[in-house]
Motif scaffolding. Structure first.
Motif, PDB file in Angstrom:
ATOM      1  N   THR A   5     -13.026 -26.734  15.766  1.00  0.00           N
ATOM      2  CA  THR A   5     -12.729 -28.021  15.641  1.00  0.00           C
ATOM      3  C   THR A   5     -12.124 -28.555  16.910  1.00  0.00           C
ATOM      4  N   ILE A   6     -11.493 -27.948  17.796  1.00  0.00           N
ATOM      5  CA  ILE A   6     -11.272 -28.462  19.182  1.00  0.00           C
ATOM      6  C   ILE A   6     -12.277 -28.300  19.999  1.00  0.00           C
ATOM      7  N   ALA A   7     -13.290 -27.487  19.976  1.00  0.00           N
ATOM      8  CA  ALA A   7     -14.632 -27.561  20.730  1.00  0.00           C
ATOM      9  C   ALA A   7     -15.094 -28.678  20.360  1.00  0.00           C
ATOM     10  N   LEU A  71     -13.046 -26.157  31.563  1.00  0.00           N
ATOM     11  CA  LEU A  71     -11.963 -25.029  31.101  1.00  0.00           C
ATOM     12  C   LEU A  71     -10.761 -25.820  30.093  1.00  0.00           C
ATOM     13  N   GLY A  72     -10.957 -25.559  28.768  1.00  0.00           N
ATOM     14  CA  GLY A  72      -9.910 -26.390  28.200  1.00  0.00           C
ATOM     15  C   GLY A  72      -8.632 -25.526  27.956  1.00  0.00           C
ATOM     16  N   PHE A  73      -7.556 -26.054  27.718  1.00  0.00           N
ATOM     17  CA  PHE A  73      -6.364 -25.280  27.204  1.00  0.00           C
ATOM     18  C   PHE A  73      -5.728 -26.174  25.952  1.00  0.00           C
ATOM     19  N   SER A  74      -5.917 -25.160  25.167  1.00  0.00           N
ATOM     20  CA  SER A  74      -5.789 -25.743  23.643  1.00  0.00           C
ATOM     21  C   SER A  74      -4.121 -25.565  23.300  1.00  0.00           C
ATOM     22  N   GLU A  75      -3.497 -24.740  24.061  1.00  0.00           N
ATOM     23  CA  GLU A  75      -2.209 -24.442  23.784  1.00  0.00           C
ATOM     24  C   GLU A  75      -1.201 -24.826  24.892  1.00  0.00           C
ATOM     25  N   SER A 129      -8.482 -37.062  27.689  1.00  0.00           N
ATOM     26  CA  SER A 129      -9.325 -36.207  26.918  1.00  0.00           C
ATOM     27  C   SER A 129      -8.548 -35.572  25.723  1.00  0.00           C
ATOM     28  N   PRO A 130      -9.118 -34.860  24.938  1.00  0.00           N
ATOM     29  CA  PRO A 130      -8.672 -34.604  23.692  1.00  0.00           C
ATOM     30  C   PRO A 130      -7.507 -33.492  23.562  1.00  0.00           C
ATOM     31  N   ILE A 131      -7.731 -32.578  24.760  1.00  0.00           N
ATOM     32  CA  ILE A 131      -6.856 -31.343  25.281  1.00  0.00           C
ATOM     33  C   ILE A 131      -6.891 -31.350  26.837  1.00  0.00           C
ATOM     34  N   PRO A 132      -6.127 -30.670  27.580  1.00  0.00           N
ATOM     35  CA  PRO A 132      -6.043 -30.699  28.898  1.00  0.00           C
ATOM     36  C   PRO A 132      -7.369 -29.889  29.442  1.00  0.00           C
ATOM     37  N   LEU A 175      -9.295 -39.248  20.593  1.00  0.00           N
ATOM     38  CA  LEU A 175      -8.176 -38.633  21.401  1.00  0.00           C
ATOM     39  C   LEU A 175      -7.090 -38.198  20.108  1.00  0.00           C
ATOM     40  N   PRO A 176      -6.257 -37.108  20.483  1.00  0.00           N
ATOM     41  CA  PRO A 176      -5.136 -36.724  19.339  1.00  0.00           C
ATOM     42  C   PRO A 176      -4.494 -37.972  19.026  1.00  0.00           C
TER      43      PRO A 176
END
Length: 179
Positions: A5-7, A71-75, A129-132, A175-176
């Motif tokens: 989902t995040i991807a 490189l994404g950081f989901s948390e 972006s959606p995540i960092p 975006l979120p």
């Protein structure tokens, strides 16, 4: 393990905003050639994140067919200030490990703010972006592509004007919801 989902959110943002609106004129070709690596991690610790940046540089060293990594950081690194500290440390790490001149970092974050711009400016959304994300780019690729542009120095001005035309509502759909 990568959260699809995040991807999917990151790929959609990349395709619709960054490529679709031509905020990065270099991204379309590498996306079409499937030369973009997306690595989403749940890392929250700065040292682990820096090791992940170095691991991505090593991956790119060993995979010349891949042009760039997101490189994404989901948390982790949800605070923009914490994220900026990470990017600063990552740039120092790149230099320390002799990757300066080989790789360059670009930064994207859900709360991205350009210094000196009003908080209400649409220009911030060119880097939201959606995540960092830390974007690791091959410098020789940037140099090669920039040599084909008549006025590469005008890209940021064009992006700001285009972001203002699109308006914040356009960007928010990618975006979120807490934005």
């Amino acid at each position: 393990m990568q959260d699809n989902t995040i991807a999917d959110q990151v790929w959609t943002w990349l395709d619709k905003v960054i490529i679709g609106e031509n905020f990065c004129p270099f991204a379309k070709l590498v996306r079409m050639k499937q030369q973009i690596r997306l690595n989403i991690t749940e890392i929250k610790d700065e040292i682990d994140a820096l090791n992940a940046v170095l691991a991505e540089c090593e991956f790119l060293d060993n995979h010349p067919e891949i042009d760039t990594t997101l490189l994404g950081f989901s948390e982790g690194f949800t605070s923009f200030d914490d994220y900026l500290a990470l990017v600063e440390s990552a740039n120092a790490c790149i230099s320390h490990h002799h990757y300066e001149g080989t790789y360059q970092l670009a930064s994207f974050h859900p709360e991205y703010l350009f210094a000196g711009e009003p908080e209400s400016s649409s220009s911030h959304y060119t880097n939201r972006s959606p995540i960092p994300l830390i974007h690791i780019i091959r410098e020789d690729s940037i140099t090669r592509v920039l040599s084909t542009f008549k006025h590469p120095d005008m890209i940021p001005e064009r992006n700001i004007a285009h972001a203002e035309q699109l308006g914040i509502a356009f960007f928010k759909q990618f975006l979120p919801q807490n934005d």
